[in-house]
Scaffold this motif. Structure first.
Motif, PDB file in Angstrom:
ATOM      1  N   ILE A 183       2.225  -7.772   0.632  1.00  0.00           N
ATOM      2  CA  ILE A 183       2.799  -6.574   1.240  1.00  0.00           C
ATOM      3  C   ILE A 183       1.698  -5.715   1.860  1.00  0.00           C
ATOM      4  N   GLU A 184       0.594  -5.572   1.151  1.00  0.00           N
ATOM      5  CA  GLU A 184      -0.519  -4.777   1.685  1.00  0.00           C
ATOM      6  C   GLU A 184      -1.104  -5.403   2.949  1.00  0.00           C
ATOM      7  N   MET A 229       6.203  -8.317   8.051  1.00  0.00           N
ATOM      8  CA  MET A 229       6.980  -7.762   6.947  1.00  0.00           C
ATOM      9  C   MET A 229       8.358  -8.407   6.870  1.00  0.00           C
ATOM     10  N   GLN A 230       9.019  -8.577   8.032  1.00  0.00           N
ATOM     11  CA  GLN A 230      10.335  -9.207   8.024  1.00  0.00           C
ATOM     12  C   GLN A 230      10.255 -10.655   7.530  1.00  0.00           C
ATOM     13  N   GLN A 288       9.221   3.026   9.739  1.00  0.00           N
ATOM     14  CA  GLN A 288      10.114   2.270   8.857  1.00  0.00           C
ATOM     15  C   GLN A 288       9.339   1.197   8.094  1.00  0.00           C
ATOM     16  N   LEU A 289       8.330   0.645   8.775  1.00  0.00           N
ATOM     17  CA  LEU A 289       7.501  -0.353   8.103  1.00  0.00           C
ATOM     18  C   LEU A 289       6.811   0.247   6.887  1.00  0.00           C
ATOM     19  N   GLN A 313       6.533   1.004   1.007  1.00  0.00           N
ATOM     20  CA  GLN A 313       6.534   1.903  -0.142  1.00  0.00           C
ATOM     21  C   GLN A 313       7.678   1.564  -1.108  1.00  0.00           C
ATOM     22  N   GLN A 314       8.859   1.268  -0.552  1.00  0.00           N
ATOM     23  CA  GLN A 314      10.002   0.928  -1.386  1.00  0.00           C
ATOM     24  C   GLN A 314       9.756  -0.376  -2.150  1.00  0.00           C
ATOM     25  N   LEU A 315       9.178  -1.344  -1.476  1.00  0.00           N
ATOM     26  CA  LEU A 315       8.897  -2.616  -2.134  1.00  0.00           C
ATOM     27  C   LEU A 315       7.844  -2.444  -3.227  1.00  0.00           C
TER      28      LEU A 315
END
Length: 247
Positions: free
Chosen positions: A152-153, A161-162, A181-182, A187-189
């Motif tokens: 993710i980082e 990301m997708q 949004q990315l 952050q959510q993940l």
């Protein structure tokens, strides 16, 4: 009352006592045969428990202790029925059989005493093994979570990301329109993974506690049962000294 009348008075009582004695003798004979049958069935159970043998396997040894203790009532009842009535109305071979069974009761009692320290040692070994297995599972999951965090980082574009999300969501990916949004998705993940890691630790601790208590309960029940069984078998040996003495 004359002697003849007194004699006639006691005749029915004597006949009744004789019939009771004869019936009791037949009942004892039946009980003894049931006892022999129970001992044979107990022998079959023991053979089944030890086949195939897996000595030095703590789980097998621990479960074997439990199975032996839980099946103890059958041979104990069998011995009690076989020794019923001591030497009265025995067949020619029974004195030898009774002597062997008496000594066998002592041997089984000693073996049950020896199983107690083995049960304690296996309890400790199983606790250590269970803890190690759970720890290994947690470490594997943590390593997977760490790999996802790194991925993710390293995802710096929408496409990356997708693609990363599609690998973990079976092709269903949210539409990321811009870098803002990315950043929100990343952050959510990250928050989701941290929560998952926390839950993983809590589940591991709960599983360790549950297994520990279950193992401790079985250990106490089976080890105490082994002690009681040992005492009962040795008591049978002590109380059947008449079977070991020659007539």
């Amino acid at each position: 009352m004359t002697q003849s009348e007194e004699k006639d008075k006691f005749v029915p009582a004597i006949d009744q006592l004789w019939k009771f004695s004869a019936g009791l003798s037949k009942s004892i004979a039946v009980a003894r045969w049931i006892g022999y049958g129970l001992l044979i069935l107990a022998f079959f159970d023991v053979v089944e428990i030890f086949v195939p043998p897996l000595f030095m396997n703590p789980a097998w040894e621990f479960q074997t202790l439990g199975q032996l203790v839980e099946r103890v009532p059958v041979p104990l009842l069998g011995l009690a029925l076989v020794f019923l009535g001591e030497r009265d109305q025995r067949t020619r071979l029974e004195p030898l059989i009774l002597s062997i069974l008496s000594w066998l009761a002592l041997l089984v009692g000693i073996l049950f005493f020896l199983l107690v320290p083995l049960g304690v040692v296996n309890t400790i070994r199983l606790e250590a093994r269970n803890t190690e297995q759970i720890t290994q599972q947690v470490e594997q999951r943590q390593a997977q979570i760490k790999q996802v965090k790194v991925a993710i980082e390293q995802a710096t574009t929408v496409e990356q990301m997708q693609l990363l999300i599609s690998q973990f969501s079976q092709g269903r990916t949210p539409q990321i329109q811009n870098t803002q949004q990315l950043a929100e998705v990343k952050q959510q993940l990250s928050t989701f993974l941290e929560q998952g890691e926390t839950q993983l630790q809590e589940q591991a601790q709960s599983q360790k506690k549950s297994q520990r208590w279950g193992l401790l309960e079985d250990s106490v029940k089976w080890n105490m049962g082994a002690l009681v069984s040992a005492a009962l078998f040795i008591s049978i040996w002590r109380l059947t000294g008449w079977a070991r003495r020659s007539e």
